[in-house]
Structures are given as C-alpha cells and as structure tokens.
Design a protein around this motif. Structure first.
Motif, PDB file in Angstrom:
ATOM      1  N   ARG A  17     127.550  -2.201  23.538  1.00  0.00           N
ATOM      2  CA  ARG A  17     128.042  -1.104  22.779  1.00  0.00           C
ATOM      3  C   ARG A  17     126.962  -0.746  21.484  1.00  0.00           C
ATOM      4  O   ARG A  17     126.579   0.120  21.199  1.00  0.00           O
ATOM      5  CB  ARG A  17     129.619  -1.118  22.233  1.00  0.00           C
ATOM      6  CG  ARG A  17     130.579  -0.887  23.317  1.00  0.00           C
ATOM      7  CD  ARG A  17     131.923  -0.798  22.822  1.00  0.00           C
ATOM      8  NE  ARG A  17     132.336  -2.235  22.713  1.00  0.00           N
ATOM      9  CZ  ARG A  17     132.834  -2.821  21.854  1.00  0.00           C
ATOM     10  NH1 ARG A  17     133.272  -2.019  20.682  1.00  0.00           N
ATOM     11  NH2 ARG A  17     133.295  -4.142  21.609  1.00  0.00           N
ATOM     12  N   VAL A  18     126.678  -1.843  20.917  1.00  0.00           N
ATOM     13  CA  VAL A  18     125.651  -2.006  19.849  1.00  0.00           C
ATOM     14  C   VAL A  18     124.382  -1.363  20.333  1.00  0.00           C
ATOM     15  O   VAL A  18     123.718  -0.660  19.522  1.00  0.00           O
ATOM     16  CB  VAL A  18     125.771  -3.118  18.969  1.00  0.00           C
ATOM     17  CG1 VAL A  18     124.603  -3.500  18.019  1.00  0.00           C
ATOM     18  CG2 VAL A  18     126.770  -3.324  18.242  1.00  0.00           C
ATOM     19  N   GLY A  19     124.239  -1.963  21.511  1.00  0.00           N
ATOM     20  CA  GLY A  19     122.777  -1.648  22.035  1.00  0.00           C
ATOM     21  C   GLY A  19     122.496  -0.225  22.265  1.00  0.00           C
ATOM     22  O   GLY A  19     121.568   0.425  22.133  1.00  0.00           O
ATOM     23  N   ILE A  20     123.765   0.682  22.855  1.00  0.00           N
ATOM     24  CA  ILE A  20     123.557   1.972  23.512  1.00  0.00           C
ATOM     25  C   ILE A  20     123.285   2.776  21.769  1.00  0.00           C
ATOM     26  O   ILE A  20     122.512   3.639  21.899  1.00  0.00           O
ATOM     27  CB  ILE A  20     124.753   2.340  24.027  1.00  0.00           C
ATOM     28  CG1 ILE A  20     124.849   1.627  25.501  1.00  0.00           C
ATOM     29  CG2 ILE A  20     124.880   3.690  24.073  1.00  0.00           C
ATOM     30  CD1 ILE A  20     126.142   1.728  26.244  1.00  0.00           C
ATOM     31  N   VAL A  21     124.168   2.548  21.016  1.00  0.00           N
ATOM     32  CA  VAL A  21     124.223   3.126  19.633  1.00  0.00           C
ATOM     33  C   VAL A  21     122.736   3.000  18.862  1.00  0.00           C
ATOM     34  O   VAL A  21     122.007   3.887  18.620  1.00  0.00           O
ATOM     35  CB  VAL A  21     125.315   2.998  18.671  1.00  0.00           C
ATOM     36  CG1 VAL A  21     124.909   3.593  17.529  1.00  0.00           C
ATOM     37  CG2 VAL A  21     126.583   3.256  19.431  1.00  0.00           C
ATOM     38  N   ALA A  22     122.163   1.712  19.143  1.00  0.00           N
ATOM     39  CA  ALA A  22     120.948   1.599  18.412  1.00  0.00           C
ATOM     40  C   ALA A  22     120.014   2.012  19.233  1.00  0.00           C
ATOM     41  O   ALA A  22     118.974   2.622  18.359  1.00  0.00           O
ATOM     42  CB  ALA A  22     120.920  -0.143  18.384  1.00  0.00           C
ATOM     43  N   VAL A  23     119.860   2.069  20.445  1.00  0.00           N
ATOM     44  CA  VAL A  23     118.729   2.674  21.126  1.00  0.00           C
ATOM     45  C   VAL A  23     118.677   4.264  20.870  1.00  0.00           C
ATOM     46  O   VAL A  23     117.644   4.811  20.685  1.00  0.00           O
ATOM     47  CB  VAL A  23     118.856   2.611  22.621  1.00  0.00           C
ATOM     48  CG1 VAL A  23     118.020   3.565  23.308  1.00  0.00           C
ATOM     49  CG2 VAL A  23     118.629   1.196  22.973  1.00  0.00           C
ATOM     50  N   CYS A  24     120.012   4.882  20.837  1.00  0.00           N
ATOM     51  CA  CYS A  24     120.133   6.417  20.457  1.00  0.00           C
ATOM     52  C   CYS A  24     119.320   6.754  19.258  1.00  0.00           C
ATOM     53  O   CYS A  24     118.592   7.449  18.853  1.00  0.00           O
ATOM     54  CB  CYS A  24     121.325   6.787  20.787  1.00  0.00           C
ATOM     55  SG  CYS A  24     122.095   6.702  22.265  1.00  0.00           S
ATOM     56  N   PHE A  25     119.918   5.862  17.984  1.00  0.00           N
ATOM     57  CA  PHE A  25     119.370   6.126  16.790  1.00  0.00           C
ATOM     58  C   PHE A  25     117.927   5.654  16.603  1.00  0.00           C
ATOM     59  O   PHE A  25     117.077   6.486  15.875  1.00  0.00           O
ATOM     60  CB  PHE A  25     120.084   5.342  15.591  1.00  0.00           C
ATOM     61  CG  PHE A  25     121.493   6.116  15.533  1.00  0.00           C
ATOM     62  CD1 PHE A  25     121.521   7.441  14.850  1.00  0.00           C
ATOM     63  CD2 PHE A  25     122.642   5.484  15.750  1.00  0.00           C
ATOM     64  CE1 PHE A  25     122.674   8.248  14.600  1.00  0.00           C
ATOM     65  CE2 PHE A  25     123.941   6.209  15.442  1.00  0.00           C
ATOM     66  CZ  PHE A  25     123.868   7.538  14.922  1.00  0.00           C
ATOM     67  N   GLY A  26     117.576   4.622  17.335  1.00  0.00           N
ATOM     68  CA  GLY A  26     116.229   4.431  17.234  1.00  0.00           C
ATOM     69  C   GLY A  26     115.042   5.381  17.645  1.00  0.00           C
ATOM     70  O   GLY A  26     114.041   5.487  17.439  1.00  0.00           O
ATOM     71  N   TRP A  27     115.649   6.082  18.970  1.00  0.00           N
ATOM     72  CA  TRP A  27     114.664   6.913  19.337  1.00  0.00           C
ATOM     73  C   TRP A  27     114.635   8.046  18.635  1.00  0.00           C
ATOM     74  O   TRP A  27     113.769   8.556  18.416  1.00  0.00           O
ATOM     75  CB  TRP A  27     115.249   7.397  20.708  1.00  0.00           C
ATOM     76  CG  TRP A  27     114.345   8.306  21.646  1.00  0.00           C
ATOM     77  CD1 TRP A  27     114.290   9.661  21.699  1.00  0.00           C
ATOM     78  CD2 TRP A  27     113.152   7.817  22.346  1.00  0.00           C
ATOM     79  NE1 TRP A  27     113.354  10.029  22.425  1.00  0.00           N
ATOM     80  CE2 TRP A  27     112.329   9.096  22.828  1.00  0.00           C
ATOM     81  CE3 TRP A  27     112.521   6.425  22.124  1.00  0.00           C
ATOM     82  CZ2 TRP A  27     111.484   8.770  23.208  1.00  0.00           C
ATOM     83  CZ3 TRP A  27     111.518   6.611  22.880  1.00  0.00           C
ATOM     84  CH2 TRP A  27     110.490   7.620  23.366  1.00  0.00           C
ATOM     85  N   ALA A  28     115.932   8.421  17.873  1.00  0.00           N
ATOM     86  CA  ALA A  28     115.680   9.491  16.866  1.00  0.00           C
ATOM     87  C   ALA A  28     114.758   9.186  15.722  1.00  0.00           C
ATOM     88  O   ALA A  28     113.972   9.957  15.386  1.00  0.00           O
ATOM     89  CB  ALA A  28     117.129   9.678  16.169  1.00  0.00           C
TER      90      ALA A  28
END
Length: 94
Positions: A17-28
């Motif tokens: 769950r942390v990885g999915i959220v982090a990847v989305c915000f990281g890509w932003a």
C-alpha cells in the motif's frame, strides 16, 4: 465503481500500500520537475485516491487459515472404479 478494492488480498501488506501511494506521488514530482503540470495533477490525483482507498477506508481482514484437504481414509472411491464390471469383447458384462 471502485478502481481499487481495498479488500483484495494483494493489499494486505503495508509495504504494498505504501509503495503504490509513493509511486503515484513520486511520479507527480517527476512530472513537476519535468515541467508538465497536467500529468503532475493526474498523478497526484491517482496518489490521493490510492491513499484514500488503501489507508483511509482500509479495514484489514483477519487472516483465515485455509482448511487442509483430508485424504480419503477408506480409499473406497478407487475400489469402486476398479471393481466395476467391464464389458467383454462381445459386449456382455463379465
């Protein structure tokens, strides 16, 4: 319509769950640095939705043990198949 089902077994682990959220915000962040605000907003919105579904509304389900299949004690099924009458060459049962 839900894009993310928080009850799916794949989301039981915290690091997923942390990885999915982090990847989305990281890509932003990558899109902002690259100078493309449209895709930055889209990625941040995906991260916000993922955070909402995977952390805010997430209710962990207790781990249930799968019942272990018990082997046949009598082995009667195999005996029934082999003891069935087999037709002979002329079509009559022996």
């Amino acid at each position: 319509m839900q894009l993310i089902d928080p009850n799916h077994p794949a989301y039981q682990r915290l690091w997923v769950r942390v990885g999915i959220v982090a990847v989305c915000f990281g890509w932003a962040a990558v899109e902002i640095i690259g100078g493309d605000p449209f895709w930055a907003v889209i990625s941040a919105a995906a991260g916000a939705y993922a955070f909402y579904m995977l952390f805010w509304t997430f209710k962990p389900q207790p781990q249930s043990a799968e019942p272990v299949a018990q082997p046949d004690a009598g082995g009667e099924d195999e005996a029934d198949e082999t003891s069935a009458e087999k037709p002979s060459k002329d079509g009559q049962a022996e």
